[in-house]
Write an enzyme that holds these catalytic residues in place. Structure first.
Site, PDB file in Angstrom:
ATOM      1  N   LYS A 285      17.642 -12.258  -5.526  1.00 32.22           N
ATOM      2  CA  LYS A 285      18.034 -11.116  -6.358  1.00 32.22           C
ATOM      3  C   LYS A 285      17.198  -9.908  -5.953  1.00 32.22           C
ATOM      4  CE  LYS A 285      17.736  -9.389 -11.169  1.00 32.22           C
ATOM      5  NZ  LYS A 285      17.562  -9.730 -12.597  1.00 32.22           N
ATOM      6  N   ASP A 290      15.876  -2.182 -12.633  1.00 31.45           N
ATOM      7  CA  ASP A 290      16.824  -2.661 -13.644  1.00 31.45           C
ATOM      8  C   ASP A 290      16.632  -1.871 -14.945  1.00 31.45           C
ATOM      9  OD1 ASP A 290      18.550  -4.040 -15.265  1.00 31.45           O
ATOM     10  OD2 ASP A 290      17.360  -5.906 -15.320  1.00 31.45           O
ATOM     11  N   LYS A 297      17.948  -0.889 -21.470  1.00 32.60           N
ATOM     12  CA  LYS A 297      16.741  -1.534 -21.991  1.00 32.60           C
ATOM     13  C   LYS A 297      15.938  -0.533 -22.817  1.00 32.60           C
ATOM     14  CE  LYS A 297      15.897  -4.760 -18.153  1.00 32.60           C
ATOM     15  NZ  LYS A 297      16.010  -6.014 -18.915  1.00 32.60           N
ATOM     16  N   ASP A 308      12.070  -6.276 -10.202  1.00 35.34           N
ATOM     17  CA  ASP A 308      13.276  -7.085 -10.337  1.00 35.34           C
ATOM     18  C   ASP A 308      13.899  -7.446  -8.981  1.00 35.34           C
ATOM     19  OD1 ASP A 308      14.720  -8.455 -12.223  1.00 35.34           O
ATOM     20  OD2 ASP A 308      16.167  -6.847 -12.574  1.00 35.34           O
ATOM     21  N   ASP A 367      23.143  -5.613 -18.725  1.00 37.40           N
ATOM     22  CA  ASP A 367      21.767  -5.961 -18.369  1.00 37.40           C
ATOM     23  C   ASP A 367      21.673  -7.380 -17.789  1.00 37.40           C
ATOM     24  OD1 ASP A 367      19.076  -5.643 -18.066  1.00 37.40           O
ATOM     25  OD2 ASP A 367      18.581  -5.810 -20.202  1.00 37.40           O
ATOM     26  N   GLU A 369      22.629  -8.474 -15.041  1.00 42.01           N
ATOM     27  CA  GLU A 369      23.172  -8.046 -13.743  1.00 42.01           C
ATOM     28  C   GLU A 369      22.750  -8.961 -12.605  1.00 42.01           C
ATOM     29  OE1 GLU A 369      20.408  -7.022 -14.906  1.00 42.01           O
ATOM     30  OE2 GLU A 369      19.105  -7.175 -13.159  1.00 42.01           O
ATOM     31  N   ARG A 371      22.629 -12.221 -12.347  1.00 40.12           N
ATOM     32  CA  ARG A 371      23.575 -13.323 -12.099  1.00 40.12           C
ATOM     33  C   ARG A 371      24.848 -12.813 -11.419  1.00 40.12           C
ATOM     34  NH1 ARG A 371      23.574 -14.671 -18.387  1.00 40.12           N
ATOM     35  NH2 ARG A 371      21.561 -13.681 -18.069  1.00 40.12           N
TER      36      ARG A 371
HETATM   37  N1  BES Z   1      15.562  -8.481 -14.944  1.00 46.97           N
HETATM   38  C1  BES Z   1      15.852  -8.985 -16.221  1.00 46.97           C
HETATM   39  C2  BES Z   1      15.009 -10.206 -16.596  1.00 46.97           C
HETATM   40  C3  BES Z   1      13.522 -10.014 -16.680  1.00 46.97           C
HETATM   41  C4  BES Z   1      12.906  -9.979 -17.898  1.00 46.97           C
HETATM   42  C5  BES Z   1      12.744  -9.977 -15.544  1.00 46.97           C
HETATM   43  C6  BES Z   1      11.526  -9.864 -17.992  1.00 46.97           C
HETATM   44  C7  BES Z   1      11.371  -9.848 -15.631  1.00 46.97           C
HETATM   45  C8  BES Z   1      10.768  -9.791 -16.858  1.00 46.97           C
HETATM   46  C9  BES Z   1      17.321  -9.390 -16.317  1.00 46.97           C
HETATM   47  O1  BES Z   1      18.193  -8.662 -15.522  1.00 46.97           O
HETATM   48  C10 BES Z   1      17.743  -9.198 -17.719  1.00 46.97           C
HETATM   49  O2  BES Z   1      17.785  -8.084 -18.153  1.00 46.97           O
HETATM   50  N2  BES Z   1      18.029 -10.297 -18.419  1.00 46.97           N
HETATM   51  C11 BES Z   1      18.443 -10.248 -19.768  1.00 46.97           C
HETATM   52  C12 BES Z   1      19.787 -10.911 -19.874  1.00 46.97           C
HETATM   53  C13 BES Z   1      20.414 -10.776 -21.225  1.00 46.97           C
HETATM   54  C14 BES Z   1      20.919  -9.359 -21.396  1.00 46.97           C
HETATM   55  C15 BES Z   1      21.534 -11.744 -21.329  1.00 46.97           C
HETATM   56  C16 BES Z   1      17.414 -11.013 -20.585  1.00 46.97           C
HETATM   57  O3  BES Z   1      16.996 -12.090 -20.161  1.00 46.97           O
HETATM   58  O4  BES Z   1      16.998 -10.494 -21.608  1.00 46.97           O
HETATM   59 ZN    ZN Z   2      17.359  -7.786 -13.862  1.00 48.33          ZN
HETATM   60 MN    MN Z   3      18.863  -6.907 -16.492  1.00 48.77          MN
END
Ligand code: BES
Ligand code: ZN
Ligand code: MN
Length: 517
Positions: A285, A290, A297, A308, A367, A369, A371
């Site tokens: 990834k 992000d 966010k 990210d 968010d 993204e 996956r």
């Molecule tokens: N990049 C984030 C996940 C992340 C969180 C990385 C903390 C490093 C530290 C990912 O893209 C994300 O935003 N995930 C969300 C998904 C949710 C919206 C379903 C999450 O895990 O909160």
């Molecule tokens: Zn992310």
């Molecule tokens: Mn995200």
């Protein structure tokens, strides 16, 4: 900023440590007492039991110098406790650094790796540029040399590039004193390989450390290209037109919201004379920032989302190590690099996207993204003929809730592949914990309008994210590494700086070595 991975020269010495002329000798002190030093057991007096400290070194002269300090009762014996003695009598070294390794009974190469890093960080903070480390005889020589070299390189990295007051303190040369009748040639090879792995890990950390204005998808691709040229890998970079032409609708749905063009980075390692199969696909990834997109966010902590792209950077660093180590197996590294931004062109919740595989995806949260870009990355890897897949991604906050900062999350659709990977991560000294992928979880990502939704709610969110990816790995043996909690050190530790950790690279390289056997 580039070019800060100054290499640390590593030499093995089979002399007795007392004979080594060095800025500092480093020896490990271990607690031999039966009670383990970290337990809460108390002695009759109500105080913690005194440790029985001994040196993990066979050299009589070194033992003599350290004896009074170790017997003084002044030391706790807690891991990383350090003492520096100057002009140690009877040694040719200018200094002797004693570092505690904790309980002797529990001391492994995992701990040794960290002591190696702690030695580097302690000495370089004093402006010392070279030292000699006494390999503890209780750990087999090859394992010890590998752990010390890798750990020392990890400790030598600092992420302070943009500070005008950078001290630029680095260890330039490390000598490892090995005792016993070890196979010298085999040990030299081990040291060279460990050096490649440690330097590649720092190469990855260097990429991850860059902020998003200095590490766009285009810059990441350029850095990958340059590295590939240096180590003799084939590298292709596909831009927006090719991504759309290949019908990577999931990848493009993330990229479309940003003015920065995405990059699909494909690095191929194909040594002559290797069998057509297996082919390992390493998919990373590479979200260079992000924001969350339209499902934006909160401002608090958003600056961290520059890391990210850690999964992608891990794959680029792993390909570097693989190219230099030359295992006899074909490996393809794929990085899906894009920025996740809100804009007038950005995708919106409720949109339906068609992935490269043909599956339709209802976007619930923009968010989620990572996956999306990986869905097309994994499918593309299979199209290129990969028979094993590993992806690495800072994928979910859910994995941090589940496992905290100590373990990366591992998911696998194939138990045999998991077992091989588990062995590799153990040898690499990286902590990872398996999480489940039962069919029950799939219900959470069922959509009414499309084949699948891109989020599954709060419950088990690291798992539902992995279930989403599983739809695109299909029947190809696959491992998913969620490194959201482990790719960035929130605090500095005795063995490593605050900042990018380079997690997973060593496990990947170990896994590849295992595949080629
Ligand atoms: N990049 C984030 C996940 C992340 C969180 C990385 C903390 C490093 C530290 C990912 O893209 C994300 O935003 N995930 C969300 C998904 C949710 C919206 C379903 C999450 O895990 O909160
Ligand atoms: Zn992310
Ligand atoms: Mn995200």
């Amino acid at each position: 900023m580039e070019g800060f991975i100054r290499t640390m020269q590593t030499t093995l010495s089979f002399l007795t440590p007392a004979e080594l002329e060095t800025e500092s000798l480093v020896a490990i002190a271990l607690d031999q007492s039966e009670k383990d030093a970290t337990s809460t057991d108390q002695s009759a007096s109500g105080k913690r039991k005194k440790p029985q400290l001994n040196l993990a070194a066979g050299d009589g002269a070194v033992l003599t110098v350290a004896a009074d300090l170790l017997a003084s009762g002044e030391l706790t014996g807690e891991p990383f406790e350090s003492n520096l003695l100057h002009k140690p009598a009877g040694l040719k070294a200018k200094r002797l650094l004693l570092i505690s390794g904790g309980a002797a009974k529990k001391f492994t190469s995992y701990d040794l790796r960290r002591i190696g890093g702690a030695a580097v960080r302690t000495l370089k903070a004093r402006g010392i540029r070279s030292f000699a480390f006494i390999a503890p005889p209780s750990i087999p020589a090859e394992e010890a040399v590998k752990a010390i070299v890798e750990g020392a390189l990890v400790g030598n990295f600092d992420p302070d590039y943009y500070r005008s007051d950078r001290k630029d303190q680095k260890i330039d040369a490390l000598t490892i004193a090995v005792s016993g009748n070890a196979d010298h040639a085999a040990l030299e090879k081990t040291a060279r390989e460990a050096q490649i792995i440690g330097e590649s890990q720092n190469f990855t950390r260097d990429l991850v450390n860059e902020p998003s204005n200095r590490m766009t998808p285009t810059i990441l691709a350029d850095r990958a290209k340059k590295m590939c040229q240096q180590v003799g890998l084939r590298c292709e970079v596909h831009g927006p037109d090719k991504i759309k032409e290949m019908k990577m609708g999931a990848f493009w749905s993330v990229a479309q919201g940003s003015d920065e063009p995405p990059a699909l980075i494909v690095m191929t390692y194909e040594p002559a004379g290797t069998p057509a199969k297996p082919v390992l696909g390493l998919v990373g990834k590479g979200i260079t920032f992000d924001t969350g997109g339209i499902s934006i966010k909160p401002a608090d902590g958003m600056e961290k989302m520059k890391y990210d792209m850690a999964g992608g950077a891990t794959m680029i660093g792993a390909m570097r190590a693989i190219a230099l180590l030359k295992p006899k197996v074909k490996v393809i590294g794929i990085v899906c690099a894009a920025e996740n931004m809100p804009s007038g062109k950005a995708q919106k919740p409720g949109d339906v996207q068609i992935a490269m595989s043909g599956k339709s995806i209802e976007i619930i949260n923009t968010d989620a993204e990572g996956r999306l870009v990986l869905a097309d990355g994994l499918f593309y890897a299979r199209q290129l003929g990969c028979t094993y897949l590993i992806d690495a991604a800072t994928l979910t906050g859910g994995v941090v809730v589940a496992l905290g900062y100590a373990n990366a999350g591992v998911f696998a659709n194939d138990d045999a592949m998991y077992e091989r990977f588990h062995k590799a991560s153990g040898e690499a000294g990286e902590k990872m914990w398996r999480l489940p992928l039962d069919d029950e979880y799939k219900e959470q990502i069922r959509s009414t309008i499309a084949d699948i939704m891109n989020t599954g709610g709060r419950a088990g969110s690291a798992i539902t994210a992995a279930m989403f990816l599983k739809e695109f790995a299909e029947d190809t043996p696959w491992i998913h590494l969620d490194i959201a909690g482990t790719a960035w050190m929130e605090e500095q530790k005795p063995w490593i700086a605050k900042g990018p950790s380079g997690i997973a690279l060593r496990s990947l390289v170990e896994f590849v070595k295992g595949l080629s056997n």
